[in-house]
Design an enzyme around this catalytic site. Structure first.
Site, PDB file in Angstrom:
ATOM      1  CB  THR A  38      73.642  43.348  -6.222  1.00  0.00           C
ATOM      2  OG1 THR A  38      74.619  42.496  -6.258  1.00  0.00           O
ATOM      3  CG2 THR A  38      73.970  44.153  -4.728  1.00  0.00           C
ATOM      4  CG  PHE A 118      86.544  38.955  -2.725  1.00  0.00           C
ATOM      5  CD1 PHE A 118      85.816  37.851  -3.219  1.00  0.00           C
ATOM      6  CD2 PHE A 118      87.828  39.179  -3.142  1.00  0.00           C
ATOM      7  CE1 PHE A 118      86.543  36.941  -4.128  1.00  0.00           C
ATOM      8  CE2 PHE A 118      88.457  38.441  -4.200  1.00  0.00           C
ATOM      9  CZ  PHE A 118      87.683  37.313  -4.577  1.00  0.00           C
ATOM     10  CB  VAL A 120      85.092  44.757   0.823  1.00  0.00           C
ATOM     11  CG1 VAL A 120      85.358  46.518   1.205  1.00  0.00           C
ATOM     12  CG2 VAL A 120      86.431  44.277   1.259  1.00  0.00           C
ATOM     13  CG  HIS A 564      85.514  46.762  -7.835  1.00  0.00           C
ATOM     14  ND1 HIS A 564      86.380  47.248  -7.207  1.00  0.00           N
ATOM     15  CD2 HIS A 564      84.802  45.701  -7.365  1.00  0.00           C
ATOM     16  CE1 HIS A 564      86.516  46.500  -6.164  1.00  0.00           C
ATOM     17  NE2 HIS A 564      85.430  45.736  -6.015  1.00  0.00           N
ATOM     18  N   PRO A 609      82.221  48.564  -5.036  1.00  0.00           N
ATOM     19  CG  PRO A 609      81.889  47.517  -7.042  1.00  0.00           C
ATOM     20  CD  PRO A 609      82.811  47.731  -5.941  1.00  0.00           C
TER      21      PRO A 609
HETATM   22  C1  LIG Z   1      84.484  38.124  -7.007  1.00  0.00           C
HETATM   23  C2  LIG Z   1      83.745  39.267  -6.861  1.00  0.00           C
HETATM   24  C3  LIG Z   1      84.143  40.071  -5.606  1.00  0.00           C
HETATM   25  C4  LIG Z   1      83.735  41.241  -5.340  1.00  0.00           C
HETATM   26  N1  LIG Z   1      84.002  41.742  -4.036  1.00  0.00           N
HETATM   27  C5  LIG Z   1      83.450  42.866  -3.876  1.00  0.00           C
HETATM   28  C6  LIG Z   1      83.632  43.448  -2.569  1.00  0.00           C
HETATM   29  O1  LIG Z   1      84.421  42.939  -1.549  1.00  0.00           O
HETATM   30  N2  LIG Z   1      82.858  44.300  -2.052  1.00  0.00           N
HETATM   31  C7  LIG Z   1      82.060  45.264  -3.002  1.00  0.00           C
HETATM   32  O2  LIG Z   1      81.833  46.304  -2.602  1.00  0.00           O
HETATM   33  N3  LIG Z   1      81.950  44.857  -4.154  1.00  0.00           N
HETATM   34  C8  LIG Z   1      82.584  43.545  -4.578  1.00  0.00           C
HETATM   35  N4  LIG Z   1      82.359  43.183  -5.763  1.00  0.00           N
HETATM   36  C9  LIG Z   1      81.374  43.954  -6.871  1.00  0.00           C
HETATM   37  C10 LIG Z   1      80.066  43.852  -6.438  1.00  0.00           C
HETATM   38  O3  LIG Z   1      79.559  42.625  -5.959  1.00  0.00           O
HETATM   39  C11 LIG Z   1      79.080  44.225  -7.861  1.00  0.00           C
HETATM   40  O4  LIG Z   1      79.526  45.531  -8.111  1.00  0.00           O
HETATM   41  C12 LIG Z   1      77.757  44.308  -7.588  1.00  0.00           C
HETATM   42  O5  LIG Z   1      77.304  42.900  -6.815  1.00  0.00           O
HETATM   43  C13 LIG Z   1      77.034  44.496  -8.812  1.00  0.00           C
HETATM   44  O6  LIG Z   1      75.496  44.367  -8.878  1.00  0.00           O
HETATM   45  P1  LIG Z   1      74.625  44.365 -10.008  1.00  0.00           P
HETATM   46  O7  LIG Z   1      73.363  44.361  -9.470  1.00  0.00           O
HETATM   47  O8  LIG Z   1      75.129  45.259 -10.962  1.00  0.00           O
HETATM   48  O9  LIG Z   1      75.129  42.925 -10.897  1.00  0.00           O
HETATM   49  P2  LIG Z   1      74.775  41.401 -10.164  1.00  0.00           P
HETATM   50  O10 LIG Z   1      74.715  41.200  -8.632  1.00  0.00           O
HETATM   51  O11 LIG Z   1      76.066  40.643 -10.706  1.00  0.00           O
HETATM   52  O12 LIG Z   1      73.405  40.938 -10.731  1.00  0.00           O
HETATM   53  C14 LIG Z   1      72.935  40.375 -11.785  1.00  0.00           C
HETATM   54  C15 LIG Z   1      72.135  39.533 -11.720  1.00  0.00           C
HETATM   55  O13 LIG Z   1      71.531  39.048 -13.180  1.00  0.00           O
HETATM   56  C16 LIG Z   1      71.659  37.814 -13.634  1.00  0.00           C
HETATM   57  N5  LIG Z   1      71.404  38.054 -15.160  1.00  0.00           N
HETATM   58  C17 LIG Z   1      72.295  38.452 -15.935  1.00  0.00           C
HETATM   59  N6  LIG Z   1      71.862  38.239 -17.286  1.00  0.00           N
HETATM   60  C18 LIG Z   1      70.766  37.503 -17.180  1.00  0.00           C
HETATM   61  C19 LIG Z   1      69.816  37.046 -18.067  1.00  0.00           C
HETATM   62  N7  LIG Z   1      69.825  37.311 -19.364  1.00  0.00           N
HETATM   63  N8  LIG Z   1      68.568  36.342 -17.642  1.00  0.00           N
HETATM   64  C20 LIG Z   1      68.634  36.181 -16.246  1.00  0.00           C
HETATM   65  N9  LIG Z   1      69.091  36.622 -15.373  1.00  0.00           N
HETATM   66  C21 LIG Z   1      70.593  37.362 -15.703  1.00  0.00           C
HETATM   67  C22 LIG Z   1      72.901  37.235 -12.806  1.00  0.00           C
HETATM   68  O14 LIG Z   1      72.749  35.902 -12.745  1.00  0.00           O
HETATM   69  C23 LIG Z   1      72.889  38.262 -11.806  1.00  0.00           C
HETATM   70  O15 LIG Z   1      72.064  37.252 -10.425  1.00  0.00           O
HETATM   71  C24 LIG Z   1      82.911  41.923  -6.260  1.00  0.00           C
HETATM   72  C25 LIG Z   1      82.351  41.187  -7.480  1.00  0.00           C
HETATM   73  C26 LIG Z   1      82.760  39.909  -7.645  1.00  0.00           C
HETATM   74  C27 LIG Z   1      82.147  39.096  -9.017  1.00  0.00           C
END
Ligand SMILES: Cc1cc2nc3c(=O)[nH]c(=O)nc-3n(C[C@H](O)[C@H](O)[C@H](O)COP(=O)(O)OP(=O)(O)OC[C@H]3O[C@@H](n4cnc5c(N)ncnc54)[C@H](O)[C@@H]3O)c2cc1C
Length: 631
Positions: A38, A118, A120, A564, A609
């Site tokens: 994300t 999901f 939202v 989250h 989030p």
């Molecule tokens: C099942 C589920 C339902 C959810 N529902 C909602 C919702 O409805 N609404 C909402 O607002 N939020 C929701 N969330 C939360 C929201 O999606 C997350 O908070 C947000 O997407 C996190 O973003 P991020 O960039 O921190 O991490 P992520 O989007 O998880 O990105 C991290 C990325 O880093 C990669 N990565 C990690 N370690 C390594 C490595 N060592 N080498 C290479 N790549 C790596 C991963 O593969 C991933 O692509 C949900 C989350 C999940 C899992």
């Protein structure tokens, strides 16, 4: 060959265009972004807007193009536990939940968790973002984030603004003040609503929670019609997520390279320019396939770590001569380079409890897809044809409530006293002490929710299977500001082993009490008219759960994550337990290693989030590009 398989074949052909092999020899980029999730895709897209800047993204997962399990909104949750989409992490045994080990899914694909979530799309209240700055995250508050919320989204207009009772339509000017009209993500409102929605909202109003016509304006409490990340303009009826939006904007730029199915295993450091600082110079990687090919990608300017709330602290600790708590690293056989004991601490998550209730089967719920083969076929055909219908909807009704409005003043003062005891307890860290003071104030605030109820018009989401021909509503009760603090750490120097995740759910009297009150209230809602007249029975956990002791057993036995997790590389001063400098987002003790993802958030917020993660990443991109004055 079925429709899903044909779509997948087409996807495979286009996928081949993106795959880059792990580079042999030296391959150097200005910026190396670890994690194409994300936040990572926002940063990579914004940095590569400058054609003179080269950017690499290292992503452990594949890119799913035209994949129904990602794109089709109604299939949300079906990819959970599937290794092609999900890291499939689990918690350590949870001592307060009879040692249960719980799933902790995370998106493992281009787009990260925005492709698995999901859908939202909402925001928290102004007071909660302002609390980040109050805590020590200088520069991070509602006013500084609002332009970036807007920059990340193009919100499609609400077609049925009056669908919720007691709602008024915001004026155009008011709507424009708080909603984006030209950003990459395409959130929209649902177009189909169950006829249980209005009685449910009426019942919520009757227990004392008003309807909120526009929760995106700084007060996110009340029951409301949420936006969802579903595109109804360009890729009609599909999930709108980081890969289909930000990456699609930037994928043909020659200065952007994406390494798919490539896992970062270590960040390598040199001595930095500033005294005593370390400089991230390269990233070791391994191919996530049977070849296990390894390689090294070099960073001319910076490394940006966007691995998410579990991946980011894990890689920091793994990063060789490493960053983290010396005691934990020594046990894992890793030498410490920067003594930063806060790495992986401060893990916070929203615990959730799921109940479902059988309702009259004449109601229009998602159960119809299960119960009526002809209806299901017609919906599949409509979706394939035009991207509309029930498959293009995820109809949650969200209620964010200050618990003080729902519990007795006597109980509220007991909870406040327990919070005070926890604040003064000798084992409470200085950071948790500060956070708990803020959370104690939240307990009596009018504009901060302590509990969320999510209603989904349909069954099959609890451990008790739905009966054929029956209809249900599911109610999730989620704690928004739990007092428990957990951690995520390495337990071995093997970079491919999963981290140890301990959310420490329900480790204090306050969370246990709020969980108890919350799940009892979820049943009360269904016993309140006009909803009560539509409810046939309490399906799960069932009518035999009546006493507080029964409910406490339920909260221990049925807790799940709301998905989250945040806070494990908090942007706070080092002396307060921060990992990342809030002004620059650089890891303390480094010259050029930044973190941009959900792990930065220093304190939980009462919302889902993802839209906040996009906004953080948009603002972070401006910080990195030197566009925010003073940094
Ligand atoms: C099942 C589920 C339902 C959810 N529902 C909602 C919702 O409805 N609404 C909402 O607002 N939020 C929701 N969330 C939360 C929201 O999606 C997350 O908070 C947000 O997407 C996190 O973003 P991020 O960039 O921190 O991490 P992520 O989007 O998880 O990105 C991290 C990325 O880093 C990669 N990565 C990690 N370690 C390594 C490595 N060592 N080498 C290479 N790549 C790596 C991963 O593969 C991933 O692509 C949900 C989350 C999940 C899992």
């Amino acid at each position: 060959m079925g429709r899903l398989n044909l779509l997948r074949l087409a996807a495979l052909a286009s996928l081949l265009n993106f795959i880059k092999a792990i580079p042999a020899g030296h391959k150097t980029f200005d910026y190396v972004v670890i994690g194409g999730g994300t936040a990572g895709l926002v940063v990579a897209t914004r940095l590569s807007e400058d054609p003179g800047t080269t950017v690499a993204v290292i992503e452990a997962g594949p890119h799913h193009v035209n994949e129904p399990l990602v794109d089709t909104p109604e299939l949300f949750s079906r990819a959970l536990g599937n290794p092609a989409f999900d890291w499939r992490f689990v918690t350590t045994p949870q001592v307060n939940l009879d040692n249960a080990i719980l799933p902790q899914p995370r998106g493992k694909m281009l787009g990260g968790s925005s492709g698995l979530n999901f859908i939202v799309w909402d925001r928290a209240s102004q007071r909660e973002y302002d609390a980040w700055e109050q805590l020590g995250a200088t520069g991070w508050n509602w006013n500084s984030l609002l332009p970036y919320f807007k920059k990340s989204e193009t919100v499609a207009p609400q077609l049925q603004a009056d669908i919720f009772p007691q709602t008024s339509q915001p004026s155009e000017a008011n709507f424009d003040a708080f909603h984006g009209r030209a950003g990459p993500v395409q959130p929209s409102y649902n177009v189909i609503y169950s006829n249980v929605t209005i009685p449910y909202v009426d019942a919520i109003n009757s227990i004392g929670v008003p309807t909120n016509s526009d929760p995106y304006t700084g007060n996110a409490t009340g029951v409301y019609n949420t936006e969802v990340a579903i595109d109804r303009v360009k890729n009609i009826g599909k999930r709108s997520y980081a890969a289909s939006t930000y990456f699609n904007m930037s994928s043909d730029r020659p200065n952007l390279t994406v390494f798919l199915s490539t896992q970062a295993t270590k960040i390598n450091f040199d001595l930095g320019d500033s005294l005593g600082q370390m400089r991230a110079s390269s990233v070791d990687v391994v191919a996530v396939n049977s070849t296990g090919t390894t390689g090294r990608i070099f960073a001319r300017k910076e490394v940006i770590l966007s691995g998410g709330a579990f991946g980011t602290p894990h890689l920091l600790e793994l990063s060789g001569e490493c960053i983290g708590n010396p005691e934990i690293l020594r046990e894992a056989g890793i030498q410490t380079l920067i003594d930063l004991p806060a790495v992986g601490e401060n893990l916070q998550d929203h615990p959730s409890f799921t109940q479902d209730f059988e309702v009259k089967n004449t109601l229009f719920t998602y159960d119809l897809l299960r119960n009526n083969v002809t209806f299901n076929a017609s919906q599949e055909a409509e979706y394939a044809e035009s991207g509309t219908g029930l498959l293009a909807n995820v109809q949650f009704v969200l209620t964010f409530s200050p618990l003080k409005d729902l519990i007795s003043s006597q109980l509220l003062s007991t909870v406040q006293d327990d919070a005070t005891k926890l604040i003064n307890a000798p084992g409470t860290s200085p950071l948790a002490r500060r956070q708990h003071r803020i959370t104690r104030d939240f307990l009596t605030a009018d504009d901060v929710a302590n509990v969320e109820f999510i209603m989904f018009p349909g069954g099959g989401r609890t451990r008790v299977a739905p009966a054929p021909g029956s209809a249900y509503i599911t109610v999730y009760t989620c704690l928004m500001h739990p007092f428990s603090r957990g951690s995520v750490h390495v337990n071995t120097s093997d970079p491919l082993a999963s981290p140890q995740i301990d959310p420490s759910y329900l480790d204090n009297d306050i969370d246990r009490q709020l969980a108890l009150q919350g799940v009892k209230l979820a049943r009360t809602i269904t016993q309140t008219e006009p909803l009560n007249a539509l409810v046939v029975s309490d399906h799960s956990p069932g009518a035999n759960v009546t006493t507080d002791a029964d409910w406490i057993e339920f909260t221990k036995g049925f807790l799940t994550t709301t998905y989250h997790p945040i806070g494990t590389a908090a942007m706070l001063p080092r002396e307060l337990g921060g990992v990342v400098d809030p002004l620059t987002l650089k890891v303390h003790g480094t010259d050029n290693l930044r973190v941009v993802d959900a792990s930065l958030m220093p304190m939980l917020i009462a919302t889902h989030p993802q839209s906040t993660v996009y906004a953080i990443a948009e603002r972070a991109s401006d910080i990195i590009r030197g566009r925010i004055f003073g940094y």
